[in-house]
Each structure stands twice: as structure tokens, then as C-alpha cells.
Design an enzyme around this catalytic site. Structure first.
Site, PDB file in Angstrom:
ATOM      1  CB  CYS A  48      -0.897  -0.025   1.246  1.00  0.00           C
ATOM      2  SG  CYS A  48      -2.009   1.386   1.366  1.00  0.00           S
ATOM      3  CG  HIS A  82      -5.578  -2.240  -1.246  1.00  0.00           C
ATOM      4  ND1 HIS A  82      -4.563  -2.878  -0.585  1.00  0.00           N
ATOM      5  CD2 HIS A  82      -5.312  -0.915  -1.156  1.00  0.00           C
ATOM      6  CE1 HIS A  82      -3.721  -1.964  -0.108  1.00  0.00           C
ATOM      7  NE2 HIS A  82      -4.154  -0.763  -0.455  1.00  0.00           N
ATOM      8  CD  GLU A  83      -6.647   1.718  -3.663  1.00  0.00           C
ATOM      9  OE1 GLU A  83      -6.877   2.794  -3.068  1.00  0.00           O
ATOM     10  OE2 GLU A  83      -5.541   1.155  -3.593  1.00  0.00           O
ATOM     11  CG  HIS A 100      -7.362   2.788   1.418  1.00  0.00           C
ATOM     12  ND1 HIS A 100      -6.621   3.093   2.534  1.00  0.00           N
ATOM     13  CD2 HIS A 100      -6.524   2.168   0.560  1.00  0.00           C
ATOM     14  CE1 HIS A 100      -5.377   2.674   2.357  1.00  0.00           C
ATOM     15  NE2 HIS A 100      -5.295   2.110   1.167  1.00  0.00           N
TER      16      HIS A 100
END
Length: 143
Positions: free
Chosen positions: A89, A122-123, A126
Site C-alpha cells: 500500500c 483494497h481501495e 480505504h
């Protein structure tokens, strides 16, 4: 456009839930352009969520596996299968982790498999104040 500073481990913006974008106007388009410029200016970068540059809005940019995307209010509506992933990341430089991710993304407009399924998860995590280390089954420091 502008290259923005990427927030790193310990920055509270990384743990905040991002707010829905109500109106896609010139300010939002400019922010997405800045985020893409930041992504392209950062070595090894594949994707970036808005809170990684300190903006608490549900925005993501991706330039990965042949896909270039600017996403507004993205959500994952289905998960299928399992894959063990190795991921890093931009907000946690020098660290990689083994994670367990779905093999397939079932979003109606943007299906993703393998690496793209990992990237989407993953994004979008966030945007909910989660980081890849929350999903880690093993963490590796690169130093």
C-alpha cells in the site's frame, strides 16, 4: 493538475470512513485528476483512494492491469471465491502483507477477477477507514 501528498501510517485520515459524493462537479473532477496525477507520479502505484490524500470522499482512481478508472461512490455488491494475495500500500511504504481476498468481484458494471478483485477490495476498504493490514494473515517488512 497537482500531485498531492500521500498520507502514511498513523495519519488519522486513513482510519476515517469517507462520505458519499452528492454531486459530481468540476471540483470533484479536478480532485480525481489530481489523484490520477499523484498515482502516475508515484513509483509502483496501481490505485489510490481519496483518504490517502487526506480527502474524506468516496473516490478511487485505478491504473492497473490495463484498466484506467475514476470511480465515484464505488461499492462491492458481491464476493465469490477465495485467493491468497501478496499486497502493499502506498500509505504503508516498505511493508507487504499476505491477505485473503475474494477471487471474483460481482459488481454489475465492473466485474473483477484475480488481481483486479484484490485491487477493488483494497481501495474500497480505504474508503471505509480500513487498511490492508487489517486483512493480513502474514506481514513482511521489506527493510
Amino acid at each position: 493538475m497537482a500531485v498531492r501528498t500521500i498520507r502514511t501510517e498513523g495519519d488519522e485520515a486513513l482510519r476515517k470512513r469517507c462520505k458519499e459524493v452528492k454531486n459530481v462537479d468540476e471540483r470533484v473532477r479536478a480532485l480525481l485528476d489530481d489523484m490520477m496525477d499523484t498515482l502516475h507520479a508515484t513509483e509502483g502505484a496501481a490505485a489510490l483512494a481519496a483518504n490517502q490524500v487526506g480527502i474524506l470522499k468516496r473516490l478511487v482512481v485505478i491504473d492497473y492491469c490495463g484498466c484506467v478508472l475514476k470511480l465515484v461512490n464505488p461499492v462491492i455488491v458481491g464476493r465469490d471465491g477465495v485467493q491468497e494475495c501478496l499486497e502493499g500500500c502506498l500509505s504503508f511504504p516498505g511493508r507487504i502483507a499476505t491477505t485473503i481476498r475474494p477471487e471474483n468481484g460481482k459488481e454489475v458494471r465492473l466485474p473483477g477477477e484475480g488481481e483486479m478483485a484484490k485491487c477493488y477490495c483494497h481501495e474500497l476498504e480505504h474508503l471505509d477507514g480500513e487498511v490492508f493490514l487489517d486483512r493480513a494473515v502474514e506481514v513482511h517488512n521489506l527493510s
